[in-house]
Design a protein around this motif. Structure first.
Motif, PDB file in Angstrom:
ATOM      1  N   TRP A  77       0.906  -1.153  -0.043  1.00 11.70           N
ATOM      2  CA  TRP A  77      -0.041  -0.071   0.186  1.00 11.70           C
ATOM      3  C   TRP A  77       0.662   1.409  -0.032  1.00 11.70           C
ATOM      4  N   HIS A  78       1.982   1.069   0.851  1.00 13.99           N
ATOM      5  CA  HIS A  78       2.775   2.275   0.714  1.00 13.99           C
ATOM      6  C   HIS A  78       3.543   2.669  -0.184  1.00 13.99           C
ATOM      7  N   SER A  79       4.107   1.509  -0.962  1.00 12.68           N
ATOM      8  CA  SER A  79       4.964   1.700  -2.017  1.00 12.68           C
ATOM      9  C   SER A  79       4.334   1.862  -3.365  1.00 12.68           C
ATOM     10  N   LYS A  80       2.937   1.704  -3.288  1.00 10.10           N
ATOM     11  CA  LYS A  80       2.042   1.637  -4.289  1.00 10.10           C
ATOM     12  C   LYS A  80       2.635   0.728  -5.390  1.00 10.10           C
ATOM     13  N   SER A  81       3.042  -0.404  -4.937  1.00  6.89           N
ATOM     14  CA  SER A  81       3.461  -1.356  -6.146  1.00  6.89           C
ATOM     15  C   SER A  81       2.537  -2.456  -6.373  1.00  6.89           C
ATOM     16  N   GLY A  82       1.343  -2.455  -5.648  1.00  9.25           N
ATOM     17  CA  GLY A  82       0.331  -3.158  -6.279  1.00  9.25           C
ATOM     18  C   GLY A  82      -1.308  -2.564  -6.004  1.00  9.25           C
ATOM     19  N   GLY A  83      -2.067  -3.390  -6.440  1.00  6.77           N
ATOM     20  CA  GLY A  83      -3.607  -2.624  -6.469  1.00  6.77           C
ATOM     21  C   GLY A  83      -4.151  -2.881  -5.113  1.00  6.77           C
ATOM     22  N   GLN A  84      -5.376  -2.237  -4.806  1.00  3.15           N
ATOM     23  CA  GLN A  84      -6.027  -2.105  -3.640  1.00  3.15           C
ATOM     24  C   GLN A  84      -6.677  -3.920  -3.517  1.00  3.15           C
ATOM     25  N   THR A  85      -6.893  -4.217  -4.736  1.00  2.00           N
ATOM     26  CA  THR A  85      -7.685  -5.643  -4.799  1.00  2.00           C
ATOM     27  C   THR A  85      -6.483  -6.462  -3.860  1.00  2.00           C
ATOM     28  N   THR A  86      -4.958  -6.486  -4.111  1.00  6.63           N
ATOM     29  CA  THR A  86      -4.114  -7.404  -3.476  1.00  6.63           C
ATOM     30  C   THR A  86      -4.160  -7.002  -1.887  1.00  6.63           C
ATOM     31  N   VAL A  87      -4.041  -5.660  -1.676  1.00 10.66           N
ATOM     32  CA  VAL A  87      -4.073  -5.293  -0.424  1.00 10.66           C
ATOM     33  C   VAL A  87      -5.297  -5.636   0.487  1.00 10.66           C
ATOM     34  N   ARG A  88      -6.429  -5.824  -0.235  1.00  8.58           N
ATOM     35  CA  ARG A  88      -7.597  -6.157   0.713  1.00  8.58           C
ATOM     36  C   ARG A  88      -7.575  -7.560   0.801  1.00  8.58           C
ATOM     37  N   ARG A  89      -7.190  -8.325  -0.208  1.00  9.56           N
ATOM     38  CA  ARG A  89      -7.094  -9.726  -0.241  1.00  9.56           C
ATOM     39  C   ARG A  89      -6.331 -10.191   0.930  1.00  9.56           C
ATOM     40  N   LEU A  90      -5.062  -9.546   1.188  1.00  3.78           N
ATOM     41  CA  LEU A  90      -4.139  -9.985   2.145  1.00  3.78           C
ATOM     42  C   LEU A  90      -4.597  -9.832   3.457  1.00  3.78           C
ATOM     43  N   GLN A  91      -5.398  -8.398   3.469  1.00  6.39           N
ATOM     44  CA  GLN A  91      -6.023  -8.084   4.761  1.00  6.39           C
ATOM     45  C   GLN A  91      -6.897  -9.308   5.191  1.00  6.39           C
ATOM     46  N   ARG A  92      -7.935  -9.633   4.127  1.00  2.88           N
ATOM     47  CA  ARG A  92      -8.791 -10.620   4.589  1.00  2.88           C
ATOM     48  C   ARG A  92      -8.332 -12.152   5.026  1.00  2.88           C
ATOM     49  N   GLU A  93      -7.178 -12.489   4.304  1.00  3.27           N
ATOM     50  CA  GLU A  93      -6.621 -13.534   4.617  1.00  3.27           C
ATOM     51  C   GLU A  93      -6.011 -13.603   6.074  1.00  3.27           C
ATOM     52  N   LEU A  98      -7.193 -11.630   8.517  1.00  2.00           N
ATOM     53  CA  LEU A  98      -8.331 -11.854   9.278  1.00  2.00           C
ATOM     54  C   LEU A  98      -8.750 -13.336   9.651  1.00  2.00           C
ATOM     55  N   GLU A  99      -8.859 -14.133   8.435  1.00  3.28           N
ATOM     56  CA  GLU A  99      -9.157 -15.409   8.580  1.00  3.28           C
ATOM     57  C   GLU A  99      -8.066 -16.139   9.565  1.00  3.28           C
ATOM     58  N   LEU A 100      -6.760 -15.846   9.318  1.00  2.00           N
ATOM     59  CA  LEU A 100      -5.846 -16.599  10.111  1.00  2.00           C
ATOM     60  C   LEU A 100      -5.922 -16.307  11.596  1.00  2.00           C
ATOM     61  N   LEU A 101      -6.270 -15.048  11.702  1.00  3.52           N
ATOM     62  CA  LEU A 101      -6.255 -14.312  13.200  1.00  3.52           C
ATOM     63  C   LEU A 101      -7.664 -15.156  14.066  1.00  3.52           C
ATOM     64  N   ASN A 102      -8.637 -15.428  13.219  1.00  2.00           N
ATOM     65  CA  ASN A 102      -9.934 -15.810  13.834  1.00  2.00           C
ATOM     66  C   ASN A 102      -9.570 -17.532  14.046  1.00  2.00           C
ATOM     67  N   LYS A 103      -8.591 -18.179  13.391  1.00  2.00           N
ATOM     68  CA  LYS A 103      -8.127 -19.425  13.740  1.00  2.00           C
ATOM     69  C   LYS A 103      -7.407 -19.570  14.932  1.00  2.00           C
ATOM     70  N   ALA A 104      -6.346 -18.434  14.936  1.00  2.00           N
ATOM     71  CA  ALA A 104      -5.215 -18.504  15.960  1.00  2.00           C
ATOM     72  C   ALA A 104      -5.886 -18.098  17.395  1.00  2.00           C
ATOM     73  N   ILE A 105      -6.696 -17.173  17.440  1.00  2.00           N
ATOM     74  CA  ILE A 105      -7.174 -16.755  18.913  1.00  2.00           C
ATOM     75  C   ILE A 105      -7.804 -17.944  19.655  1.00  2.00           C
ATOM     76  N   PRO A 106      -8.664 -18.764  19.149  1.00  2.00           N
ATOM     77  CA  PRO A 106      -9.171 -19.995  20.097  1.00  2.00           C
ATOM     78  C   PRO A 106      -7.621 -21.072  20.341  1.00  2.00           C
ATOM     79  N   LEU A 107      -6.590 -20.900  19.865  1.00  2.00           N
ATOM     80  CA  LEU A 107      -5.504 -21.864  19.947  1.00  2.00           C
ATOM     81  C   LEU A 107      -4.598 -21.097  20.810  1.00  2.00           C
ATOM     82  N   ALA A 108      -4.697 -19.814  21.357  1.00  2.00           N
ATOM     83  CA  ALA A 108      -3.730 -19.134  21.986  1.00  2.00           C
ATOM     84  C   ALA A 108      -3.527 -19.801  23.441  1.00  2.00           C
ATOM     85  N   SER A 109      -2.332 -20.062  23.968  1.00  2.00           N
ATOM     86  CA  SER A 109      -2.155 -20.594  25.214  1.00  2.00           C
ATOM     87  C   SER A 109      -2.015 -19.710  26.451  1.00  2.00           C
TER      88      SER A 109
END
Length: 662
Positions: free
Chosen positions: A573-589, A591-602
């Motif tokens: 996003w800062h380097s403007k080397s990719g589009g908003q689509t790539t940025v939003r996809r990485l953010q959504r992925e 989000l999914e990983l964090l939702n999986k991780a939180i219940p596993l946190a010890s």
């Protein structure tokens, strides 16, 4: 009629008796009568001290292998067959009386003729082809053959001396035979013999463990070795001694153990003790969930070597016990004396076949075979070699002096076991302040194993912790230049951590970039985290994406993967080397990983940071305010002292307020 004192199934199926020691006959006929007599003579001569053999009548074996089920013999012919065998024994010179047993096998009647080595050998019998001539017969493999001139001379020579274990011991009496041990043997080997506690002598005779002495019977030495609870009372060398050294010769003795009791029990106990003490060690590499099991000395090699030490040694007029010396890098098993005459050192080399030679303890070997402790076919040495080879261990070494006063087997420890031992000893010495000794020991091992990542990484860490940065770098570079490496990635990660923890980020980056990409999957999470810390998010993302399926339930992986996706999206996003689509996809992925991780946190810290990152991602993706606020509040509740949480939260609240006021 007494039952056979051995397990018949084991004999016929070749589990405890070699097939070349068994002769099968469908029946006694005019054509086979003379050859059976010659075979009885050959077994009684026992040229190789294997304690004779067996003739089984009622089983056909045209090619030497028994055809089952047996044809059997008619019950009406049983008495006639026994009489024929007795007559054949009387035709042997001197007269020989084999033991005859009538048994049921697979619902058929068979006659089992047991022909142990004769006490009056050498014997002669009629030549089947020329009945007017008498010959010395011996067994050659699975065949009965006439002894040639040299073999006849050897037969006469060895026949003048009965093997020590088969001699009657006149200093002992029948009470020295432990009936409980006899009964245990019969039960454990599934023998068909029926032991009569009130008349044990008849069983002893059947088992050939007693001999006549004047008008009474005395135990044979083999019975005192196996069926007496304290054989060392009769044989000063009748025990095992184990000494464990902390270092090589001259090092401190860690432990000394003495194993006594019946010889077979000693063998079992020594094998169990050594296997528990040394056999399995575990190598845990940082970042790897699994551990690598390392077998220092394979069980097969231990079993054969210890059993052979007890079986092939002499118990006659030698006062030294069988000895086992344990060093960090090897095990030495020493027995006395050396091999029987005729064997040379060259016979024990890596690919050399061990030639057949007369056995020193034919009766002990017979019982060991019944107990599944030893072979009687010169196969022990090849088994030791193969067991070591299959384990990835160096070749075993065999040595005896010119006078054959001792026999030593050296089992080198598995190379990784030696390294594990060195690392563990070093860790202990380091913790008690012996740091100079630690580095000296590790450097010695490293000089011999410059491709060992375990040793190199340990040395790097110890040098760096001792403020010897230059030495740490020298060790790393020596390892890096070595073409053949094990535990490849560990020194790179160890040196990288030392540098990054001392804020030498630029140099740390250069080190981690030296790792060959082929080895990214040895410790993928550790390597990916290393790239993350030097802000190479793209390479970190590539590594983690390739191992995602194997780590969907791994909290450390999920958290780091999410953080890499967040950082990479920010970078794009800062380097403007990719589009908003790539940025939003990485953010959504993320989000999914964090939702999986939180219940596993010890722990609270890990869970708190995951909730904080969840809030940031939801904010970027413009989730409803209530969801963003809930994530922030969870993070602050878990870690109320974490100032950055409150600062980012307050800034978000202020931005939200400013937007509403416009």
């Amino acid at each position: 009629m007494f039952n056979l004192p051995f397990n018949l199934d084991n004999i016929i199926y070749g589990k405890t008796v070699e097939q070349n020691r068994i002769e099968y006959k469908r029946n006694i006929t005019e054509a086979t009568r003379a050859s059976i007599g010659a075979t009885i003579c050959a077994f009684a001569n026992d040229f190789f001290n294997q304690n004779g053999g067996w003739i089984i009548i009622g089983i056909d074996a045209p090619d030497g292998k028994p055809i089952l089920p047996p044809v059997g013999v008619d019950d009406s012919d049983v008495e006639k067959i026994q009489q024929e065998i007795r007559v054949l024994g009387k035709k042997i010179t001197p007269i020989y009386n084999p033991a005859i047993f009538v048994e049921k096998f697979i619902e058929k009647t068979i006659v089992v003729v047991y022909v142990p080595a004769g006490e009056e050998r050498p014997y002669t019998a009629q030549d089947p082809r020329r009945p007017q001539y008498r010959e010395y017969f011996i067994r050659h493999g699975a065949e009965t053959v006439k002894a040639n001139k040299r073999q006849t001379e050897q037969l006469i020579e060895i026949s003048t001396k009965i093997p020590f274990d088969d001699r009657t011991n006149i200093s002992a009496d029948m009470n020295d035979i432990d009936t409980l041990l006899i009964r245990k043997f019969i039960e454990s080997t599934n023998s068909r013999v029926k032991f009569n506690v009130n008349e044990p002598l008849e069983t002893y005779k059947l088992m050939h463990i007693v001999g006549p002495f004047h008008d009474q019977f005395k135990p044979k030495n083999v019975s005192l070795l196996i069926f007496n609870s304290s054989p060392e009372k009769f044989f000063k060398s009748g025990y095992f001694e184990i000494v464990q050294f902390g270092d090589n010769v001259g090092g401190d003795i860690i432990e000394e153990r003495k194993f006594t009791g019946p010889i077979d029990q000693q063998v079992f106990e020594v094998i169990r003790y050594l296997d528990n003490l040394t056999s399995r060690q575990y190598l845990k590499s940082p970042g790897k969930a699994a551990v690598e099991k390392v077998t220092a000395f394979p069980f097969g090699a231990l079993e054969e070597t210890i059993a052979n030490a007890a079986y092939h040694r002499s118990y006659d007029s030698i006062n030294e016990p069988s000895k086992i010396y344990l060093y960090p890098d090897r095990m030495e098993i020493i027995s006395y004396p050396g091999p029987v005459p005729g064997l040379k050192l060259d016979d024990f080399k890596a690919n050399a076949p061990v030639p057949p030679a007369p056995l020193r303890n034919r009766r002990l070997g017979e019982f060991f075979k019944e107990m599944r402790l030893a072979e009687m076919r010169s196969t022990g040495i090849p088994k030791i070699k193969k067991s070591m080879e299959d384990n990835g261990s160096p070749h075993p070494l065999f040595y005896f002096d010119e006078d054959s006063t001792f026999f030593k087997v050296t089992l080198p420890a598995h190379p990784k076991y030696v390294l594990i031992h060195t690392i563990r000893e070093s860790s202990y010495l380091w913790s008690v302040g012996e740091r100079a000794a630690v580095i000296q020991n590790l450097e010695k091992v490293f000089n011999d194993n410059k491709g060992s990542g375990v040793v190199a990484s340990q040395l790097i860490e110890y040098y760096y912790n001792s403020s010897e940065d230059t030495k740490a770098e020298e060790i790393f570079m020596e390892f890096h230049k070595t073409p053949l490496k094990t535990e490849y990635e560990q020194p790179y990660l160890s040196y990288y951590r030392c540098l990054i923890n001392n804020r030498k980020k630029s140099k740390a980056k250069s080190i981690i970039n030296l790792i060959n990409e082929n080895y990214f999957f040895e410790q993928p999470i550790d390597i990916a985290v290393a790239f993350k810390r030097i802000e190479d998010y793209r390479k970190s993302h590539i590594i983690l994406s390739r191992v995602y399926k194997d780590n969907e339930e791994n909290f450390v992986f999920l958290r780091n993967y999410a953080e890499v996706k967040i950082s990479l999206s920010n970078e794009i996003w800062h380097s403007k080397s990719g589009g908003q689509t790539t940025v939003r996809r990485l953010q959504r992925e993320a989000l999914e990983l964090l939702n999986k991780a939180i219940p596993l946190a010890s722990d609270k810290i890990s869970k708190g940071w995951c909730c904080f990152n969840l809030a940031r991602v939801k904010r970027r993706l413009r989730y409803p305010v209530v969801q963003i606020e809930d994530a922030f509040e969870q993070a602050i509740k878990l870690l109320p002292d974490e100032k950055v949480f409150k600062e980012i939260y307050d800034r978000w609240r202020q931005d939200l307020s400013d937007r509403r006021s416009r």
